[in-house]
Design an enzyme around this catalytic site. Sequence first.
Site, PDB file in Angstrom:
ATOM      1  CG  HIS A 219      -0.312   0.348   2.493  1.00 61.46           C
ATOM      2  ND1 HIS A 219       0.281  -0.598   3.283  1.00 61.46           N
ATOM      3  CD2 HIS A 219      -0.148   1.533   3.146  1.00 61.46           C
ATOM      4  CE1 HIS A 219       0.779  -0.043   4.361  1.00 61.46           C
ATOM      5  NE2 HIS A 219       0.551   1.257   4.309  1.00 61.46           N
TER       6      HIS A 219
HETATM    7  C1  UD1 Z   1      -2.090   5.942   5.400  1.00 56.46           C
HETATM    8  C2  UD1 Z   1      -0.812   6.451   6.063  1.00 56.46           C
HETATM    9  C3  UD1 Z   1       0.230   5.355   6.054  1.00 56.46           C
HETATM   10  C4  UD1 Z   1      -0.303   4.075   6.665  1.00 56.46           C
HETATM   11  C5  UD1 Z   1      -1.610   3.685   6.002  1.00 56.46           C
HETATM   12  C6  UD1 Z   1      -2.206   2.519   6.741  1.00 56.46           C
HETATM   13  C7  UD1 Z   1      -0.410   8.867   5.756  1.00 56.46           C
HETATM   14  C8  UD1 Z   1       0.399   9.876   5.051  1.00 56.46           C
HETATM   15  N1  UD1 Z   1      -0.257   7.590   5.336  1.00 56.46           N
HETATM   16  O1  UD1 Z   1      -1.763   5.661   4.054  1.00 56.46           O
HETATM   17  O2  UD1 Z   1       1.358   5.779   6.826  1.00 56.46           O
HETATM   18  O3  UD1 Z   1       0.652   3.063   6.483  1.00 56.46           O
HETATM   19  O4  UD1 Z   1      -2.535   4.775   6.067  1.00 56.46           O
HETATM   20  O5  UD1 Z   1      -3.131   1.832   5.994  1.00 56.46           O
HETATM   21  O6  UD1 Z   1      -1.148   9.200   6.650  1.00 56.46           O
HETATM   22  N2  UD1 Z   1      -8.979   4.974   0.676  1.00 56.46           N
HETATM   23  C9  UD1 Z   1     -10.241   4.442   0.519  1.00 56.46           C
HETATM   24  N3  UD1 Z   1     -10.930   4.128   1.642  1.00 56.46           N
HETATM   25  C10 UD1 Z   1     -10.472   4.310   2.899  1.00 56.46           C
HETATM   26  C11 UD1 Z   1      -9.199   4.870   3.039  1.00 56.46           C
HETATM   27  C12 UD1 Z   1      -8.456   5.193   1.917  1.00 56.46           C
HETATM   28  O7  UD1 Z   1     -10.707   4.241  -0.581  1.00 56.46           O
HETATM   29  O8  UD1 Z   1     -11.182   3.990   3.873  1.00 56.46           O
HETATM   30  C13 UD1 Z   1      -8.191   5.279  -0.543  1.00 56.46           C
HETATM   31  C14 UD1 Z   1      -8.453   6.694  -1.080  1.00 56.46           C
HETATM   32  O9  UD1 Z   1      -8.403   6.618  -2.466  1.00 56.46           O
HETATM   33  C15 UD1 Z   1      -7.246   7.447  -0.559  1.00 56.46           C
HETATM   34  C16 UD1 Z   1      -6.152   6.402  -0.585  1.00 56.46           C
HETATM   35  O10 UD1 Z   1      -6.794   5.179  -0.252  1.00 56.46           O
HETATM   36  O11 UD1 Z   1      -6.938   8.570  -1.339  1.00 56.46           O
HETATM   37  C17 UD1 Z   1      -5.027   6.658   0.376  1.00 56.46           C
HETATM   38  O12 UD1 Z   1      -5.534   6.853   1.707  1.00 56.46           O
HETATM   39  P1  UD1 Z   1      -4.696   7.743   2.764  1.00 56.46           P
HETATM   40  O13 UD1 Z   1      -5.319   7.631   4.088  1.00 56.46           O
HETATM   41  O14 UD1 Z   1      -4.451   9.108   2.223  1.00 56.46           O
HETATM   42  O15 UD1 Z   1      -3.278   7.046   2.767  1.00 56.46           O
HETATM   43  P2  UD1 Z   1      -2.896   5.515   2.966  1.00 56.46           P
HETATM   44  O16 UD1 Z   1      -2.194   5.037   1.752  1.00 56.46           O
HETATM   45  O17 UD1 Z   1      -4.051   4.752   3.451  1.00 56.46           O
HETATM   46  N1  UDP Z   2      -4.468  -5.405   8.504  1.00 60.70           N
HETATM   47  C1  UDP Z   2      -5.774  -5.911   8.549  1.00 60.70           C
HETATM   48  N2  UDP Z   2      -6.375  -6.250   7.374  1.00 60.70           N
HETATM   49  C2  UDP Z   2      -5.761  -6.144   6.168  1.00 60.70           C
HETATM   50  C3  UDP Z   2      -4.434  -5.633   6.128  1.00 60.70           C
HETATM   51  C4  UDP Z   2      -3.815  -5.265   7.313  1.00 60.70           C
HETATM   52  O1  UDP Z   2      -6.352  -6.035   9.622  1.00 60.70           O
HETATM   53  O2  UDP Z   2      -6.373  -6.467   5.152  1.00 60.70           O
HETATM   54  C5  UDP Z   2      -3.813  -5.009   9.758  1.00 60.70           C
HETATM   55  C6  UDP Z   2      -2.500  -5.697  10.025  1.00 60.70           C
HETATM   56  O3  UDP Z   2      -2.726  -6.947  10.628  1.00 60.70           O
HETATM   57  C7  UDP Z   2      -1.802  -4.707  10.936  1.00 60.70           C
HETATM   58  C8  UDP Z   2      -2.280  -3.372  10.396  1.00 60.70           C
HETATM   59  O4  UDP Z   2      -3.468  -3.638   9.659  1.00 60.70           O
HETATM   60  O5  UDP Z   2      -2.235  -4.845  12.269  1.00 60.70           O
HETATM   61  C9  UDP Z   2      -1.249  -2.767   9.485  1.00 60.70           C
HETATM   62  O6  UDP Z   2      -1.798  -1.668   8.836  1.00 60.70           O
HETATM   63  P1  UDP Z   2      -1.305  -1.143   7.420  1.00 60.70           P
HETATM   64  O7  UDP Z   2      -0.539  -2.195   6.717  1.00 60.70           O
HETATM   65  O8  UDP Z   2      -2.504  -0.595   6.743  1.00 60.70           O
HETATM   66  O9  UDP Z   2      -0.399   0.104   7.794  1.00 60.70           O
HETATM   67  P2  UDP Z   2       1.087   0.303   8.363  1.00 60.70           P
HETATM   68  O10 UDP Z   2       1.301  -0.628   9.491  1.00 60.70           O
HETATM   69  O11 UDP Z   2       2.022   0.074   7.218  1.00 60.70           O
HETATM   70  O12 UDP Z   2       1.123   1.723   8.759  1.00 60.70           O
END
Ligand code: UD1
Ligand code: UDP
Length: 383
Positions: A219
């Site tokens: 991601h």
């Molecule tokens: C964010 C965090 C990242 C973390 C990740 C965990 C920042 C800068 N990044 O990244 O550090 O590892 O969360 O998962 O804060 N979207 C949906 N539905 C949702 C959420 C997101 O469709 O419920 C899509 C949207 O298109 C959005 C994109 O995902 O623009 C990115 O979401 P965003 O929260 O901006 O960043 P993450 O990549 O999720």
């Molecule tokens: N996770 C989850 N379902 C998924 C993918 C991840 O419950 O489909 C959980 C995972 O077990 C861990 C957390 O989400 O506890 C990690 O989050 P993510 O990878 O989104 O973000 P990061 O840790 O890189 O910030």
Amino acid sequence: MLKILTIIGARPQIIKAAALSRAIRKSFGDQIQELLLHTGQHYDQNMSEVFFEQLKIPRPDYNLNVGSGSHGKQTATMISGIEEILLKEKPDYLVVYGDTNSTLAGAIAASKIHVPIAHIEAGLRSFNKSMPEEINRIMCDHASTLLFSPTLTGIKNLEHEGFNLANTKPFTNDKPGVFHCGDVMFDNSLHFASLADQQSSILAENGLENNPFILSTIHRDNNTDQPERLSSIFEAICAVVAQHNLSVVLPLHPRTAKLLQKNLPNALYQQVIKNKKIILLPPVSFLDMIALEKNAKMVMTDSGGVQKEAYYFMKPCIIMRPETEWVEIVEQGAGKLVDADMQRITEAVSYYLNDAAPTFPQIFGDGKAAEFICSTLLENKQF
Ligand code: UD1
Ligand code: UDP
């Protein structure tokens, strides 16, 4: 009574919050009042709601519903909403987790109006400031009063940035307290592991009970948004399932799901979606994720949290990033950094399938990080 306001927003923060809320409920209910503020950074049912019921996290007291947006717009909307609630609730501490935009927004809002900040997962560094998370971590650490680091590397990083580990009470953001406390995610993995065995049916649903598989999540924006990197990762996944008798299971983050078709060449995209050994899933619940982690041959990921959970469940981890904040995993031989490099990814899979038998000593605490954090917050109530 100590009053804390905890910021959650992104999936991993909601999961981490379960550990602290559980410790408060169990041992500190008469001493700590926790209010939960959900920024709404993540909002899909399977990125947010699913965790509250399953992990018994109290309903958020506030939800800002900020949704997705550019970094600036998203963070600014959060800052303004958090500030309003801080002024109303006047907590003793603002508690923030990790390194997301929700973390940064909380840190900016609280520090400007003099609400002390407790940062859980302090001190982690990738030393790569092109990652939005690296900026968020550094800024949040330097605004915090209590810094809780899960690892000794985190403590060393803070010392190198000028934090004085010998500071004594009363702590302030000019004279912060730095604590090595272990990882709240380890607390969660221990707590939910047997529940996952009892309640998850993800293996049966996907025909994985007797079939070997690799679990993979992707991601990071630099992997999803750069077509050459995303293609290289998926070429590697195709090669792995062709070379070995196993499947690759991919619960896709919505960011990745949205960009797969756009950023892969059409032939590769068709190959991926038609291959029965590549199992694409929507994001799964935490108990399903644990069931997958516990039963996988190994894990391939660019996630921070999933790297650690692989380690907790004693699975080798192929880290599809140029660097990691969790350097102990690599130093231990339990993980390999392969970036988004097809050849390095496939070589690492062969290495862990055939040659390596890594060990997994306990280096992320004793499973009681949340209790330690609660006690430390109480010992440092500021009047
Ligand atoms: C964010 C965090 C990242 C973390 C990740 C965990 C920042 C800068 N990044 O990244 O550090 O590892 O969360 O998962 O804060 N979207 C949906 N539905 C949702 C959420 C997101 O469709 O419920 C899509 C949207 O298109 C959005 C994109 O995902 O623009 C990115 O979401 P965003 O929260 O901006 O960043 P993450 O990549 O999720
Ligand atoms: N996770 C989850 N379902 C998924 C993918 C991840 O419950 O489909 C959980 C995972 O077990 C861990 C957390 O989400 O506890 C990690 O989050 P993510 O990878 O989104 O973000 P990061 O840790 O890189 O910030």
